[in-house]
Design a protein around this motif. Structure first.
Motif, mmCIF file in Angstrom:
data_model
loop_
_atom_site.group_PDB
_atom_site.id
_atom_site.type_symbol
_atom_site.label_atom_id
_atom_site.label_comp_id
_atom_site.label_asym_id
_atom_site.label_seq_id
_atom_site.Cartn_x
_atom_site.Cartn_y
_atom_site.Cartn_z
ATOM 1 N N LYS A 114 0.845 -1.203 0.000
ATOM 2 C CA LYS A 114 0.000 0.000 0.000
ATOM 3 C C LYS A 114 0.876 1.247 0.000
ATOM 4 C CE LYS A 114 -3.830 -2.379 0.710
ATOM 5 N NZ LYS A 114 -4.735 -2.696 -0.342
ATOM 6 N N ILE A 115 0.283 2.388 -0.282
ATOM 7 C CA ILE A 115 0.965 3.679 -0.210
ATOM 8 C C ILE A 115 0.679 4.269 1.161
ATOM 9 C CG2 ILE A 115 1.114 6.005 -1.150
ATOM 10 C CD1 ILE A 115 0.185 4.783 -3.846
ATOM 11 N N VAL A 116 1.731 4.539 1.906
ATOM 12 C CA VAL A 116 1.599 5.037 3.276
ATOM 13 C C VAL A 116 2.072 6.483 3.318
ATOM 14 C CG1 VAL A 116 2.275 4.706 5.676
ATOM 15 C CG2 VAL A 116 2.013 2.727 4.186
ATOM 16 N N GLY A 117 1.266 7.354 3.883
ATOM 17 C CA GLY A 117 1.647 8.755 4.065
ATOM 18 C C GLY A 117 2.013 9.001 5.517
ATOM 19 N N ALA A 118 2.960 9.909 5.736
ATOM 20 C CA ALA A 118 3.349 10.280 7.089
ATOM 21 C C ALA A 118 3.565 11.784 7.126
ATOM 22 C CB ALA A 118 4.636 9.565 7.498
ATOM 23 N N ALA A 119 3.110 12.407 8.199
ATOM 24 C CA ALA A 119 3.306 13.847 8.339
ATOM 25 C C ALA A 119 4.792 14.163 8.331
ATOM 26 C CB ALA A 119 2.653 14.350 9.617
ATOM 27 N N SER A 120 5.583 13.338 9.016
ATOM 28 C CA SER A 120 7.026 13.554 9.072
ATOM 29 C C SER A 120 7.687 12.337 9.693
ATOM 30 C CB SER A 120 7.350 14.792 9.905
ATOM 31 O OG SER A 120 8.741 14.909 10.092
ATOM 32 N N ILE A 121 8.634 11.751 9.005
ATOM 33 C CA ILE A 121 9.338 10.597 9.568
ATOM 34 C C ILE A 121 10.222 11.024 10.743
ATOM 35 C CG2 ILE A 121 11.352 10.637 8.053
ATOM 36 C CD1 ILE A 121 9.383 7.528 9.289
ATOM 37 N N SER A 122 10.494 12.325 10.854
ATOM 38 C CA SER A 122 11.290 12.802 11.990
ATOM 39 C C SER A 122 10.411 13.116 13.197
ATOM 40 C CB SER A 122 12.110 14.041 11.600
ATOM 41 O OG SER A 122 11.241 15.117 11.293
ATOM 42 N N SER A 123 9.104 12.955 13.048
ATOM 43 C CA SER A 123 8.191 13.190 14.153
ATOM 44 C C SER A 123 7.901 11.873 14.867
ATOM 45 C CB SER A 123 6.885 13.786 13.630
ATOM 46 O OG SER A 123 5.940 13.864 14.671
ATOM 47 N N MET A 124 8.007 11.895 16.172
ATOM 48 C CA MET A 124 7.792 10.688 16.957
ATOM 49 C C MET A 124 6.386 10.123 16.762
ATOM 50 S SD MET A 124 8.883 8.457 19.170
ATOM 51 C CE MET A 124 10.210 9.058 20.172
ATOM 52 N N ALA A 125 5.370 10.962 16.982
ATOM 53 C CA ALA A 125 4.001 10.459 16.981
ATOM 54 C C ALA A 125 3.377 10.371 15.598
ATOM 55 C CB ALA A 125 3.119 11.321 17.883
ATOM 56 N N SER A 126 4.001 10.981 14.593
ATOM 57 C CA SER A 126 3.396 10.926 13.257
ATOM 58 C C SER A 126 4.367 10.382 12.228
ATOM 59 C CB SER A 126 2.887 12.308 12.845
ATOM 60 O OG SER A 126 3.950 13.229 12.799
ATOM 61 N N GLY A 127 5.207 9.443 12.657
ATOM 62 C CA GLY A 127 6.127 8.818 11.712
ATOM 63 C C GLY A 127 6.987 7.730 12.326
ATOM 64 N N GLN A 128 7.734 8.059 13.373
ATOM 65 C CA GLN A 128 8.701 7.103 13.903
ATOM 66 C C GLN A 128 8.064 5.898 14.585
ATOM 67 O OE1 GLN A 128 11.354 9.393 16.366
ATOM 68 N NE2 GLN A 128 12.483 10.174 14.607
ATOM 69 N N ILE A 129 7.068 6.116 15.416
ATOM 70 C CA ILE A 129 6.436 4.997 16.118
ATOM 71 C C ILE A 129 5.785 4.041 15.123
ATOM 72 C CG2 ILE A 129 4.592 4.334 17.720
ATOM 73 C CD1 ILE A 129 7.068 5.505 19.076
ATOM 74 N N GLN A 130 5.115 4.604 14.111
ATOM 75 C CA GLN A 130 4.477 3.767 13.111
ATOM 76 C C GLN A 130 5.521 3.017 12.285
ATOM 77 O OE1 GLN A 130 3.887 6.924 13.849
ATOM 78 N NE2 GLN A 130 1.720 7.379 13.793
ATOM 79 N N ALA A 131 6.607 3.690 11.930
ATOM 80 C CA ALA A 131 7.682 3.034 11.166
ATOM 81 C C ALA A 131 8.276 1.881 11.973
ATOM 82 C CB ALA A 131 8.761 4.040 10.786
ATOM 83 N N LEU A 132 8.431 2.072 13.274
ATOM 84 C CA LEU A 132 8.936 1.009 14.130
ATOM 85 C C LEU A 132 7.964 -0.169 14.138
ATOM 86 C CD1 LEU A 132 11.005 -0.056 16.182
ATOM 87 C CD2 LEU A 132 9.710 1.134 17.962
ATOM 88 N N GLY A 133 6.677 0.112 14.274
ATOM 89 C CA GLY A 133 5.663 -0.950 14.244
ATOM 90 C C GLY A 133 5.679 -1.703 12.932
ATOM 91 N N MET A 134 5.823 -0.983 11.821
ATOM 92 C CA MET A 134 5.868 -1.617 10.509
ATOM 93 C C MET A 134 7.124 -2.469 10.372
ATOM 94 S SD MET A 134 4.366 1.508 8.220
ATOM 95 C CE MET A 134 4.617 0.677 6.659
ATOM 96 N N GLN A 135 8.242 -1.962 10.878
ATOM 97 C CA GLN A 135 9.492 -2.729 10.822
ATOM 98 C C GLN A 135 9.335 -4.031 11.603
ATOM 99 O OE1 GLN A 135 12.879 -1.173 12.977
ATOM 100 N NE2 GLN A 135 14.282 -2.013 11.460
ATOM 101 N N ARG A 136 8.711 -3.960 12.758
ATOM 102 C CA ARG A 136 8.490 -5.149 13.582
ATOM 103 C C ARG A 136 7.579 -6.155 12.901
ATOM 104 N NH1 ARG A 136 8.111 -2.383 19.593
ATOM 105 N NH2 ARG A 136 10.354 -2.082 19.817
#
Length: 105
Positions: free
Chosen positions: A80-102
Motif C-alpha cells: 500500500k501507499i503510506v503517508g506520514a506527516a514527518s518521519i522525523s516526528s515521533m508520533a506521526s512517523g517514527q512509532i508507526q515506522a517502528l511498528g511496521m518494521q516489527r
C-alpha cells in the motif's frame, strides 16, 4: 543556580551534542530517541502522562485508515501507499515506522 539558554534549531541538536556545545537539552521525544541511539544519552526528567488506570508508560502513534477499509492490521499495509506527516516526528512517523518494521514491512 543559573544556566545559559541557547536556542538551537531542531535539525542542529545532534550536532550541538556531538560537538559538546550544550550540556543538556529541553527536547521532545523524537529528539530523545535519536540522541539516545546516536550518543547513548539518558533522560534526566520527563513528564509521564497518566490515566484513571495509572501511568501511561508506552509511546503512541496512530495509523489512520478510511472507514470500511480492507486494511485491518499493520501487515495489511504490504504493497500500500503510506503517508506520514514527518518521519522525523515521533508520533506521526517514527512509532508507526517502528511498528511496521516489527511486522517485517
Amino acid at each position: 543556580p543559573t544556566f545559559e539558554l541557547r536556542a538551537i534549531h531542531s535539525d542542529k541538536t545532534a550536532e550541538a551534542v556531538e560537538k559538546g556545545e550544550i550540556d543538556f537539552l529541553f527536547g521532545n521525544p523524537a529528539q530523545f530517541v535519536c540522541l539516545q541511539l546516536q550518543h547513548d544519552n539518558q533522560a534526566l526528567a520527563t513528564i509521564v502522562m497518566s490515566s484513571s488506570k495509572g501511568p501511561i508508560d508506552g509511546l503512541g502513534g496512530t495509523v489512520i485508515v478510511k472507514s470500511g477499509s480492507d486494511i485491518q492490521t499493520l501487515a495489511d499495509l504490504e504493497g500500500k501507499i503510506v503517508g506520514a506527516a514527518s518521519i522525523s516526528s515521533m508520533a506521526s512517523g517514527q512509532i508507526q515506522a517502528l511498528g511496521m518494521q516489527r511486522e517485517g514491512l
